[in-house]
Scaffold this active site. Sequence first.
Site, PDB file in Angstrom:
ATOM      1  N   GLY A  73       0.684  -1.214   0.118  1.00 54.07           N
ATOM      2  CA  GLY A  73      -0.035  -0.094   0.005  1.00 54.07           C
ATOM      3  C   GLY A  73       0.962   1.123  -0.061  1.00 54.07           C
ATOM      4  CB  ALA A  74       4.101   1.944  -0.943  1.00 54.85           C
ATOM      5  NE  ARG A 113      -4.509   5.904  -2.918  1.00 58.57           N
ATOM      6  CZ  ARG A 113      -5.591   5.289  -1.889  1.00 58.57           C
ATOM      7  NH1 ARG A 113      -6.060   6.366  -1.225  1.00 58.57           N
ATOM      8  NH2 ARG A 113      -6.087   4.257  -2.041  1.00 58.57           N
ATOM      9  CE1 TYR A 156      -8.414   0.910   9.352  1.00 59.57           C
ATOM     10  CE2 TYR A 156      -8.455   1.707  11.663  1.00 59.57           C
ATOM     11  CZ  TYR A 156      -7.892   1.709  10.408  1.00 59.57           C
ATOM     12  OH  TYR A 156      -6.701   2.315  10.214  1.00 59.57           O
ATOM     13  CB  ILE A 161      -1.965   9.936   9.872  1.00 64.86           C
ATOM     14  CG1 ILE A 161      -1.231   9.285  11.156  1.00 64.86           C
ATOM     15  CG2 ILE A 161      -0.485  10.413   8.919  1.00 64.86           C
ATOM     16  CD1 ILE A 161      -0.346  10.063  12.050  1.00 64.86           C
TER      17      ILE A 161
HETATM   18  P1  NAP Z   1      -4.678   5.416   2.303  1.00 67.26           P
HETATM   19  O1  NAP Z   1      -4.150   6.826   1.972  1.00 67.26           O
HETATM   20  O2  NAP Z   1      -6.032   5.293   1.965  1.00 67.26           O
HETATM   21  O3  NAP Z   1      -3.750   4.521   1.403  1.00 67.26           O
HETATM   22  C1  NAP Z   1      -4.138   3.065   1.337  1.00 67.26           C
HETATM   23  C2  NAP Z   1      -3.008   2.443   0.634  1.00 67.26           C
HETATM   24  O4  NAP Z   1      -3.185   0.821   0.627  1.00 67.26           O
HETATM   25  C3  NAP Z   1      -3.066   2.593  -0.852  1.00 67.26           C
HETATM   26  O5  NAP Z   1      -1.582   2.711  -1.505  1.00 67.26           O
HETATM   27  C4  NAP Z   1      -3.866   1.494  -1.445  1.00 67.26           C
HETATM   28  O6  NAP Z   1      -3.559   1.162  -2.870  1.00 67.26           O
HETATM   29  C5  NAP Z   1      -3.298   0.509  -0.765  1.00 67.26           C
HETATM   30  N1  NAP Z   1      -4.412  -0.746  -0.489  1.00 67.26           N
HETATM   31  C6  NAP Z   1      -5.597  -0.999  -0.028  1.00 67.26           C
HETATM   32  N2  NAP Z   1      -5.828  -1.975  -0.158  1.00 67.26           N
HETATM   33  C7  NAP Z   1      -5.049  -2.761  -0.926  1.00 67.26           C
HETATM   34  C8  NAP Z   1      -5.004  -4.140  -1.301  1.00 67.26           C
HETATM   35  N3  NAP Z   1      -5.886  -4.887  -0.908  1.00 67.26           N
HETATM   36  N4  NAP Z   1      -3.853  -4.633  -1.980  1.00 67.26           N
HETATM   37  C9  NAP Z   1      -2.802  -3.760  -2.025  1.00 67.26           C
HETATM   38  N5  NAP Z   1      -2.911  -2.389  -1.411  1.00 67.26           N
HETATM   39  C10 NAP Z   1      -3.923  -1.882  -1.141  1.00 67.26           C
HETATM   40  O7  NAP Z   1      -4.301   4.842   3.763  1.00 67.26           O
HETATM   41  P2  NAP Z   1      -3.239   5.427   4.864  1.00 67.26           P
HETATM   42  O8  NAP Z   1      -4.265   6.503   5.562  1.00 67.26           O
HETATM   43  O9  NAP Z   1      -2.027   5.808   4.155  1.00 67.26           O
HETATM   44  O10 NAP Z   1      -3.226   4.089   5.627  1.00 67.26           O
HETATM   45  C11 NAP Z   1      -2.173   3.343   5.524  1.00 67.26           C
HETATM   46  C12 NAP Z   1      -2.192   2.369   7.053  1.00 67.26           C
HETATM   47  O11 NAP Z   1      -1.982   3.104   8.109  1.00 67.26           O
HETATM   48  C13 NAP Z   1      -3.464   1.536   6.763  1.00 67.26           C
HETATM   49  O12 NAP Z   1      -3.321   0.324   7.319  1.00 67.26           O
HETATM   50  C14 NAP Z   1      -4.380   2.266   7.643  1.00 67.26           C
HETATM   51  O13 NAP Z   1      -5.191   1.569   8.437  1.00 67.26           O
HETATM   52  C15 NAP Z   1      -3.182   2.907   8.736  1.00 67.26           C
HETATM   53  N6  NAP Z   1      -3.735   4.072   9.594  1.00 67.26           N
HETATM   54  C16 NAP Z   1      -3.825   5.224   9.093  1.00 67.26           C
HETATM   55  C17 NAP Z   1      -4.324   6.076  10.090  1.00 67.26           C
HETATM   56  C18 NAP Z   1      -4.634   7.649   9.459  1.00 67.26           C
HETATM   57  O14 NAP Z   1      -5.011   8.460  10.181  1.00 67.26           O
HETATM   58  N7  NAP Z   1      -4.604   7.724   8.304  1.00 67.26           N
HETATM   59  C19 NAP Z   1      -4.363   6.002  11.559  1.00 67.26           C
HETATM   60  C20 NAP Z   1      -4.326   4.595  11.837  1.00 67.26           C
HETATM   61  C21 NAP Z   1      -3.690   3.507  10.751  1.00 67.26           C
HETATM   62  P3  NAP Z   1      -4.395   2.092  -4.121  1.00 67.26           P
HETATM   63  O15 NAP Z   1      -3.752   3.195  -4.087  1.00 67.26           O
HETATM   64  O16 NAP Z   1      -3.888   1.341  -5.184  1.00 67.26           O
HETATM   65  O17 NAP Z   1      -5.748   1.832  -3.869  1.00 67.26           O
END
Ligand code: NAP
Length: 244
Positions: free
Chosen positions: A9-10, A12, A152, A185
Amino acid sequence: MSQLAIVTGASRGIGAAIARKLASDGYDVVINYVSSAEKAEAVAEQCRSFGVNAYTKAWDVSDYAACKQAVTEIKKEIGVPAVLVNNAGITRDGLMIRMGDDKWNEVIQSNLSSVFHMTSLVGAQMLRAKTGSIVNITSISGLHGNAGQANYTAAKAGVIGLTKTAAKELGTRGVRVNAVAPGFIQTDMTDALSEDIKAGALSRIALGRFGKPEEIAEAVAFLASDKASYITGQVLSVDGSTAL
Ligand code: NAP
């Protein structure tokens, strides 16, 4: 020769920041994504500006067979990874009584089963190499619970259990497994939330601001590196002190 890191998931958000940070630390990186090919390639270009190799690779981490094929190909074509960051994740929020098993299963499969798929497959390679470091991205919601996120929070709590068990199973061969628990985040995932939810979240953060993906990447890079050589089975919250 550079060591190799896989970041799921890199394309974005947090994963992209982790890939860039590991590249700036000298790792070659595999940038996994599921649909955002152009964004993944842009992240790869940013990584290459640090003088390392960066590869984009699409596969669905919720699919065991797809993970197996990807991990096999990466080993054959690039090498055995020294670092795996299980970051890919999704949200499908809603109150539990109305959630239904579609939203439940989708999030459990994408956020928890994915970590099992990649940790078991890459962990086997790391065991044979007798070295490696895995960092799993959980969430403070997995530690505390969060109304509207039964799927989640259950998945993220599961990631913590899996991290601790994997640390015990892989530690005897020098493979470390840790987790980072981000707070709120600023990424696409949180941009989608309502202004009310954002204001409520902000009011509970001692540092008075949301975190940046780069601040998660720093913690991940530390745990991945030899600087954390005696740290395994731990969960590091990076949340500006959030009261939940
Ligand atoms: P995001 O901006 O929505 O990005 C999600 C990433 O995961 C994208 O690169 C997406 O790829 C990829 N992805 C989703 N489903 C996938 C799959 N089945 N196979 C391969 N890649 C997949 O999310 P984020 O906010 O950066 O979050 C990243 C991680 O941190 C997640 O595990 C999230 O639960 C965790 N997290 C985030 C927060 C927050 O506040 N943002 C807080 C706590 C934990 P595509 O671009 O191709 O769709």
